[in-house]
Enzyme design. Sequence first.
Site, short mmCIF file in Angstrom:
data_model
loop_
_atom_site.label_atom_id
_atom_site.label_comp_id
_atom_site.label_asym_id
_atom_site.label_seq_id
_atom_site.Cartn_x
_atom_site.Cartn_y
_atom_site.Cartn_z
N HIS A 1 7.97 -6.56 -92.18
CA HIS A 1 7.00 -5.51 -92.49
C HIS A 1 5.99 -5.38 -91.34
CE1 HIS A 1 3.76 -3.27 -94.37
NE2 HIS A 1 2.94 -4.30 -94.19
N SER B 1 -11.95 12.36 -83.34
CA SER B 1 -12.97 13.04 -82.54
C SER B 1 -12.58 14.49 -82.26
CB SER B 1 -13.18 12.32 -81.21
OG SER B 1 -13.60 11.00 -81.43
N SER C 1 9.86 0.02 -73.41
CA SER C 1 9.61 1.39 -73.85
C SER C 1 8.12 1.72 -73.77
CB SER C 1 10.13 1.57 -75.27
OG SER C 1 9.58 2.71 -75.86
N SER C 2 7.30 0.81 -74.27
CA SER C 2 5.86 1.08 -74.27
C SER C 2 5.31 1.17 -72.86
CB SER C 2 5.11 -0.05 -74.98
OG SER C 2 5.37 -0.03 -76.33
N TYR D 1 -6.38 -2.95 -80.55
CA TYR D 1 -7.10 -1.78 -80.05
C TYR D 1 -6.17 -0.69 -79.58
CZ TYR D 1 -11.37 -3.76 -81.32
OH TYR D 1 -12.36 -4.24 -82.09
N LYS E 1 -19.63 4.74 -81.92
CA LYS E 1 -18.65 5.77 -82.28
C LYS E 1 -18.87 6.26 -83.69
CE LYS E 1 -15.11 5.40 -79.34
NZ LYS E 1 -14.52 6.49 -79.04
N GLU F 1 -3.81 -5.49 -78.35
CA GLU F 1 -2.83 -4.72 -79.13
C GLU F 1 -3.48 -4.05 -80.35
OE1 GLU F 1 0.20 -3.71 -78.95
OE2 GLU F 1 0.59 -3.18 -81.05
N ASP G 1 4.52 19.84 -68.74
CA ASP G 1 5.31 18.77 -69.36
C ASP G 1 4.67 17.44 -68.97
OD1 ASP G 1 7.41 17.07 -70.41
OD2 ASP G 1 8.71 18.83 -70.32
N THR H 1 -18.41 0.05 -81.13
CA THR H 1 -17.74 0.62 -82.31
C THR H 1 -18.78 1.34 -83.17
OG1 THR H 1 -16.30 -1.31 -82.21
CG2 THR H 1 -16.08 0.11 -84.13
N HIS I 1 -4.93 -9.31 -79.34
CA HIS I 1 -6.16 -8.59 -79.65
C HIS I 1 -6.23 -7.23 -78.97
CE1 HIS I 1 -9.88 -7.69 -81.45
NE2 HIS I 1 -10.18 -7.16 -80.30
N ARG J 1 -2.51 -16.34 -97.36
CA ARG J 1 -1.59 -15.24 -97.06
C ARG J 1 -0.18 -15.80 -96.88
NH1 ARG J 1 -3.05 -13.69 -90.76
NH2 ARG J 1 -1.37 -12.21 -91.11
N TRP K 1 4.64 -11.90 -88.26
CA TRP K 1 4.66 -10.96 -87.12
C TRP K 1 4.00 -11.60 -85.91
CZ3 TRP K 1 1.11 -8.22 -84.03
CH2 TRP K 1 -0.24 -8.43 -84.34
N HIS L 1 -10.86 -15.39 -81.26
CA HIS L 1 -11.41 -15.30 -82.62
C HIS L 1 -10.29 -15.39 -83.66
CE1 HIS L 1 -11.31 -10.61 -82.19
NE2 HIS L 1 -10.18 -11.01 -82.73
N HIS L 2 -9.04 -15.31 -83.20
CA HIS L 2 -7.92 -15.55 -84.12
C HIS L 2 -7.61 -17.05 -84.20
CE1 HIS L 2 -6.88 -11.29 -84.45
NE2 HIS L 2 -7.32 -11.22 -83.22
C1 HEM Z 1 -15.66 -4.68 -85.37
C2 HEM Z 1 -14.44 -4.86 -85.02
C3 HEM Z 1 -13.56 -6.06 -85.38
C4 HEM Z 1 -13.88 -7.37 -85.51
C5 HEM Z 1 -15.25 -7.99 -85.33
C6 HEM Z 1 -12.66 -8.07 -85.86
C7 HEM Z 1 -12.57 -9.44 -86.05
C8 HEM Z 1 -11.43 -10.10 -86.43
C9 HEM Z 1 -11.28 -11.53 -86.57
C10 HEM Z 1 -12.39 -12.54 -86.31
C11 HEM Z 1 -10.01 -11.80 -86.97
C12 HEM Z 1 -9.38 -13.16 -87.20
C13 HEM Z 1 -9.46 -13.57 -88.61
C14 HEM Z 1 -8.67 -14.82 -88.93
O1 HEM Z 1 -7.45 -14.86 -88.66
O2 HEM Z 1 -9.27 -15.75 -89.46
C15 HEM Z 1 -9.33 -10.53 -87.08
C16 HEM Z 1 -8.02 -10.38 -87.47
C17 HEM Z 1 -7.31 -9.21 -87.32
N1 HEM Z 1 -7.83 -7.98 -86.93
FE1 HEM Z 1 -9.76 -7.58 -86.55
N2 HEM Z 1 -11.65 -7.19 -85.96
C18 HEM Z 1 -12.16 -5.94 -85.66
C19 HEM Z 1 -11.47 -4.76 -85.60
C20 HEM Z 1 -10.10 -4.66 -85.74
C21 HEM Z 1 -9.34 -3.48 -85.48
C22 HEM Z 1 -9.90 -2.16 -85.01
C23 HEM Z 1 -8.05 -3.78 -85.73
C24 HEM Z 1 -6.81 -2.93 -85.62
C25 HEM Z 1 -6.77 -1.66 -85.63
C26 HEM Z 1 -8.00 -5.15 -86.15
C27 HEM Z 1 -6.85 -5.80 -86.50
C28 HEM Z 1 -6.78 -7.11 -86.85
C29 HEM Z 1 -5.55 -7.78 -87.22
C30 HEM Z 1 -4.16 -7.14 -87.24
C31 HEM Z 1 -5.89 -9.08 -87.53
C32 HEM Z 1 -5.00 -10.18 -88.09
C33 HEM Z 1 -3.96 -10.68 -87.23
C34 HEM Z 1 -3.13 -11.71 -87.97
O3 HEM Z 1 -3.55 -12.87 -88.05
O4 HEM Z 1 -2.06 -11.34 -88.47
N3 HEM Z 1 -9.26 -5.65 -86.15
N4 HEM Z 1 -10.21 -9.51 -86.75
CU LIG Z 2 -8.65 -9.75 -82.70
#
Ligand code: HEM
Ligand SMILES: [Cu+2]
Lengths: 519, 191
Positions: free
Chosen positions: A67, A259, A160-161, A248, A322, A246, A96, A319, A244, A441, A132, A293-294
């Site tokens: 998924h 916008s 591709s990307s 964004y 915006k 990614e 083009d 952010t 990370h 999870r 994933w 932070h992950h």
């Molecule tokens: C203010 C902006 C953001 C902050 C401060 C933030 C912060 C964080 C933090 C600290 C984690 C880790 C949590 C953990 O695993 O314990 C996390 C996970 C994640 N964030 Fe954000 N995030 C922000 C915006 C975004 C945006 C814009 C996206 C995507 C469009 C995003 C996608 C994700 C994803 C996919 C994960 C989980 C990845 C995984 O473990 O599978 N985040 N975020």
């Molecule tokens: Cu992140």
Amino acid sequence: MAHGPAKGITRWLYTTNHKDIGSMYLWFSFAMFFLGGIFALVIRAELFQPGLQIVDPNFFNQMTTMHGLVMVFGAVMPAFVGLANWMIPMQIGAPDMALPRMNNWSFWILPFAFAMLSSTLFMEGGAPNFGWTFYAPLSTTYAPPSVTFFIFAVHIMGASSIMGAINIIATIVNMRAPGMTYMKMPLFVWTWLITAFLLIAVMPVLAGVVTMMLMDIHFGTSFFDAAGGGDPVLFQHIFWFFGHPEVYIMILPAFGIVSAIIPTFARKPLFGYSSMVYATAAIAFLSFVVWAHHMFTVGLPIAGELFFMWATMLIAVPTGVKVFNWVATMFKGAMTFETPMLFSIAFVILFTIGGFSGLMLAIAPADFQYHDTYFVVAHFHYVLVPGAIFSITAGVYYWLPKWCGNMYNETMGKVHFWLAFIGLNVTFFPMHFSGLAGMPRRIPDYNMMFADWNMISSVGAFLFGAAQVMFLYNVIATIVGGKKATAEVWENPEGLEWTVPSPAPYHTFSEPPEFKSSH
Amino acid sequence: MKVLPEDPVKRLSVKLAITSFGFLLFALFVMPPLYVAFCEITGLNGKTGDKYEAVDAVVDTSREIKVQFVATNNEGMPWQFGPEVKTLIVHPGEQTRINYLAKNPTGNDMIGQAIPSLIPYKAASYFHKTECFCFNQQALLAGEEAVLPMFFIIDQDLPEHIKSITLSYTIFDVTDRFSREELLSMVDTGQ
Ligand code: HEM
Ligand SMILES: [Cu+2]
């Protein structure tokens, strides 16, 4: 002058036309969206009640993995590339993309990558089951044999990307209409330009990390194997150095889309254009220094915890700029609420909720509690579903009349919006609570105490899924027939794409247009 | 000599392609060694250093450091493996010996590799090993047992606030990585 498209299947196989390729990307993404959606519904069906009822745990893990992979690499990213293909040349007045043949390539290798990835479901040992994020050693020492196919699929997606990104940068840098300086480009073009640079920097890192896995698995190296002197934590650093930025990559083009849409339906020019550009660039830059932070719980030193905590919180500043600008654009505007606008407003509100839960997760000591719980799942679904998916949906409704010359069914569009909006909140909001209560999870079974929240989430998920079928129907019905759209489609929308007839002819801007900026 | 194409689109595309290839090389060949070097300097992942040449140094009898020894078997490793004593009190600067005992209770000849990890991380760069079984693999024939010595010195510069150190060894089964001949030569050289 302009000749039409070739006939038959070869039109699609050999096409170098940005509109054809854009359409193929969008259809491919739509198909992957449904495939990934089915995987999600398997997950939600299993989690409807505690206990193991529908699938066995290993298959459950394959579902969460597939998924995530299919949605990220198959649905969201190709949809943005499809929109870029359609809209960037039309928004900058180019005939083009700069590299049309490579464009054909970068699309056509994708179906192979995903056919390969999906085929692992039928292999002995099953599909990838390591999430994933494919952390080593789950994805190396303990991986099913199909991991090798997964690795090659990721290589192809990466190629591709990268090709897509090179093409987009080359197009934007070289092919703008005379008079369109960088600071006069539409924001969708700007956000994509910055996204493309992120792709060029981090997709190779993803390719690198899977290559190291391949070597560890088949060639006896020990990048991630402690027994041979390696370190599994290294995997996480490299993965999140890609991962990370990614996230964004999946949201910056969305910023560009809303916008474009909000000013049209607020009937006011976008508030703070240049601050939008600088904020996007700042977010992209900062996204390279927050990856850990992950990894707050892997045992970082205090200095590391603090650095990554503050750097992450810093991202909330651009952010916030915006979000402020979008709200200011709507403030005292003569707003109407057509479907694209509804999706865009929901984007602003719900993405902000996701940003706030992100801020909570960014607090390192608090993250020790939240990490690997459903709270994280709630966070990233709030930024990705109403963020990436809603913006793509909004973009499709906004530009579909331009693409096919017909108006979509507005009532059905609104019903789609409300079902999706309710479905998504019912699905993901309760996950904040189950997560805070401690539900981990990626598990197929759970404690009784989480039963209520999970049942609600599952009901919401099926509602959300049903709403998307309606979307598919609406899109097909619009392509087949419907009220004719005018060239402008909306009331005074801004941008060169609205100066060509609807449907947009097969070849547009063979002569560079006159460009007059309104800001 | 012109390397890059004239045409601006091609020129830019080639540059971008080279950049992305550069990032691939960076990920493959720079990030892992950088990480290892970073961890070595800071001791961050708890890995202790390579062989240390003992220098003449005064033993600081005013300080007592408690050193605890831990052993873990990696998944599937059937050996009996553990320290002879669980705790030692040592003075900085003093060379100390600790024995680990290993036994291969299976009917197969096997090779093990012990991987150290030390906490607190800050102490890792002050924990010197002059001799250690973990510098090599250990080969044990079926049923064989061995005493595995390790000699260490704690640096006199160990930060004042560190009063206790825990050293952990995880033993991995690495038999698959070596040929039969290599196994036998390890047994011969008594490694
Ligand atoms: C203010 C902006 C953001 C902050 C401060 C933030 C912060 C964080 C933090 C600290 C984690 C880790 C949590 C953990 O695993 O314990 C996390 C996970 C994640 N964030 Fe954000 N995030 C922000 C915006 C975004 C945006 C814009 C996206 C995507 C469009 C995003 C996608 C994700 C994803 C996919 C994960 C989980 C990845 C995984 O473990 O599978 N985040 N975020
Ligand atoms: Cu992140």
